[in-house]
Design an enzyme around this catalytic site. Structure first.
Site, PDB file in Angstrom:
ATOM      1  N   GLU A 276      40.318  47.288  36.768  1.00 54.93           N
ATOM      2  CA  GLU A 276      40.845  48.268  35.812  1.00 54.93           C
ATOM      3  C   GLU A 276      40.287  49.661  36.083  1.00 54.93           C
ATOM      4  O   GLU A 276      40.907  50.657  35.756  1.00 54.93           O
ATOM      5  CB  GLU A 276      40.467  47.862  34.373  1.00 54.93           C
ATOM      6  CG  GLU A 276      41.591  47.182  33.620  1.00 54.93           C
ATOM      7  CD  GLU A 276      41.302  46.997  32.135  1.00 54.93           C
ATOM      8  OE1 GLU A 276      40.181  47.282  31.669  1.00 54.93           O
ATOM      9  OE2 GLU A 276      42.208  46.535  31.437  1.00 54.93           O
ATOM     10  N   HIS A 297      35.856  24.942  51.243  1.00 53.35           N
ATOM     11  CA  HIS A 297      36.718  23.844  51.688  1.00 53.35           C
ATOM     12  C   HIS A 297      38.173  24.097  51.317  1.00 53.35           C
ATOM     13  O   HIS A 297      39.002  23.194  51.389  1.00 53.35           O
ATOM     14  CB  HIS A 297      36.217  22.525  51.085  1.00 53.35           C
ATOM     15  CG  HIS A 297      34.829  22.198  51.547  1.00 53.35           C
ATOM     16  ND1 HIS A 297      34.571  21.284  52.542  1.00 53.35           N
ATOM     17  CD2 HIS A 297      33.621  22.718  51.194  1.00 53.35           C
ATOM     18  CE1 HIS A 297      33.257  21.246  52.755  1.00 53.35           C
ATOM     19  NE2 HIS A 297      32.663  22.105  51.962  1.00 53.35           N
ATOM     20  N   LYS A 411      53.022  45.729  27.883  1.00 57.49           N
ATOM     21  CA  LYS A 411      52.998  45.679  26.417  1.00 57.49           C
ATOM     22  C   LYS A 411      54.265  46.307  25.837  1.00 57.49           C
ATOM     23  O   LYS A 411      54.856  45.781  24.901  1.00 57.49           O
ATOM     24  CB  LYS A 411      51.777  46.431  25.881  1.00 57.49           C
ATOM     25  CG  LYS A 411      50.460  45.721  26.117  1.00 57.49           C
ATOM     26  CD  LYS A 411      49.333  46.461  25.426  1.00 57.49           C
ATOM     27  CE  LYS A 411      47.991  46.008  25.945  1.00 57.49           C
ATOM     28  NZ  LYS A 411      46.902  46.875  25.544  1.00 57.49           N
TER      29      LYS A 411
END
Ligand code: PA5
Length: 422
Positions: A276, A297, A411
């Protein structure tokens, strides 16, 4: 104190090494509060401010929560969630501390049901954390857990069990808290969510979980003072300037690794902090994380052999919290009796050195970050180190490390979609 080792990174930047002059300028800009986002530098003074103001009330509320039950549901998202979760996962619940359950950080009904099931019929309190008070995910989570509290205890006792951490003066949550009389704690105006863990945002849940919050605060006060050093010896300078030097060499993805699975949510906290703060205006290293040895792995293949735009930062703890001696086995079917009698940590050290060497040989620069111990002090040191280095790195990159305009885009669209129900 944090130690940074750049020996695994140096050969990757050739003669275009860390720009210490730029780093010094970034530090000056930060200290003199003359840069972008200067209204959001309260985190630098936060530990001292908390010690002088809310700390005793945080400790008292933590005690009250422990007396009232054995679980605290912490409701928040992003910067209002990750710091507490990171510390809790790293350090665990101590003494008579309550279990922390986290909610309001997503919209999954399955996870919500899991959390309610995990809570069972235990006595519990709720700490709702939202600076704005209008973030959808925690607002819905709070609605749900407040209803559960009221059903279980009735309106009056439910009110005694709700702790709201929010803006000091404004916002939907502050208004609701004032009306209902819930105890409130402050998300300071001059501290962005991702820099807020050392305020009540992180400290109240940690106090309830029985962690030594005073040690966190005292260590942070000392750490920020020490990290103010203006020289190449400052570990924040080393980390920030090395990252930018490597970014300049095309290392656009940073993987934060740790050999301690308990570190997983610290890496999530770090990802928000750096993602951010730096990912804007088409710039920024993409912060990713791996959990060793498990990811050796799986992701190990890509890290060793994929496109060479990676840089790797590995966090280790100088002191192990536990040891375990490897047993001998009469049949020795796996042929590993030669390591019997050694501590698992000794094997881990050898594995760690081998991975570092292999990754460097494979073209991945390595920055090593060593923390004193996996305890409250180590946690506080890490937070101060990563926060200050992030601010320096962001200023070196030329962006405002303290805003996050990009998170508004989804948003707007989401609320437009929901508006059809009005
Ligand atoms: O860092 C940030 O600003 C965000 O992660 C916010 O903390 C997050 O969106 C939650 O916001 P609020 O505390 O207003 O609910």
């Amino acid at each position: 104190m944090i130690k940074v080792d750049l020996s695994g990174a140096e050969k990757f930047w050739g003669d275009k090494g860390p720009d210490w002059a730029l780093c010094a300028a970034a530090h000056r800009t930060l200290a003199e509060k003359t840069g972008l986002g200067a209204d959001f530098l309260g985190w630098l003074e936060l530990p001292q401010r908390i010690r002088d103001t809310e700390l005793s009330r945080i400790l008292a509320a933590g005690k009250k929560i422990r007396e009232k039950g054995d679980a605290l549901v912490v409701i928040g998202i992003g910067g209002s969630y990750l710091g507490a979760r990171a510390a809790y996962d790293l350090l665990g619940r101590k003494g008579d501390g309550v279990e922390l359950l986290f909610a309001g950080n997503g919209l999954s009904a399955t996870t919500l049901q899991d959390t309610i099931r995990a809570l069972g019929d235990r006595d519990f309190c709720v700490n709702v954390v939202s600076k704005s008070g209008t973030t959808l995910e925690p607002a819905l989570g709070f609605r749900i857990f407040r209803e559960l509290l009221v059903k279980k205890y009735g309106e009056k006792e439910a009110g005694e069990r709700i702790f709201a951490t929010t803006d000091a003066r404004r916002g939907a949550l502050k208004s609701a808290a004032d009306k209902a009389g819930w105890e409130c704690f402050v998300v300071p105006d001059d501290v962005g969510g991702r820099f807020s863990v050392l305020s009540a945002v992180g400290l109240l849940p940690l106090a309830a979980a029985g962690l030594d919050v005073e040690a966190i605060i005292d260590t942070a006060i000392a750490a920020f003072a020490a990290l103010d050093e203006r020289s190449e010896k400052n570990p924040c300078w080393q980390y920030a300037a090395a990252r930018q030097a490597l970014y300049g060499q095309g290392k656009a993805v940073e993987i934060l690794g740790c050999y301690e699975p308990r570190f997983r949510m610290m890496a999530e906290w770090w990802k928000q902090l750096y993602g951010e703060s730096e990912g804007k205006q088409g710039l920024g290293i993409f912060p990713a994380s791996v959990e060793y040895n498990a990811d050796l792995h799986s992701m190990g293949q890509y890290i060793q052999d994929g496109p060479r735009f990676l840089l790797e930062t590995v966090v280790s703890f100088a002191r192990e919290n536990a040891g375990y001696i490897i047993p001998s086995d009469a049949a020795d079917g796996d042929g590993l009796n030669y390591v019997a009698g050694h501590d698992l940590a000794e094997v881990a050290n050898i594995a760690r050195a081998a991975v570092k060497e292999a990754h460097i040989q494979g073209g991945v620069p390595n920055i090593a970050v060593e923390v004193s111990a996996m305890d409250e002090k180590g946690f506080a040191e890490l937070v101060c180190f990563f926060e200050l280095a992030c601010a320096l790195s962001g200023y070196m990159e030329g962006v405002n490390p303290f805003d996050q305009p990009g998170v508004e885009a989804y948003k707007k669209l989401m609320f437009a979609g929901l508006a059809a129900w009005k």
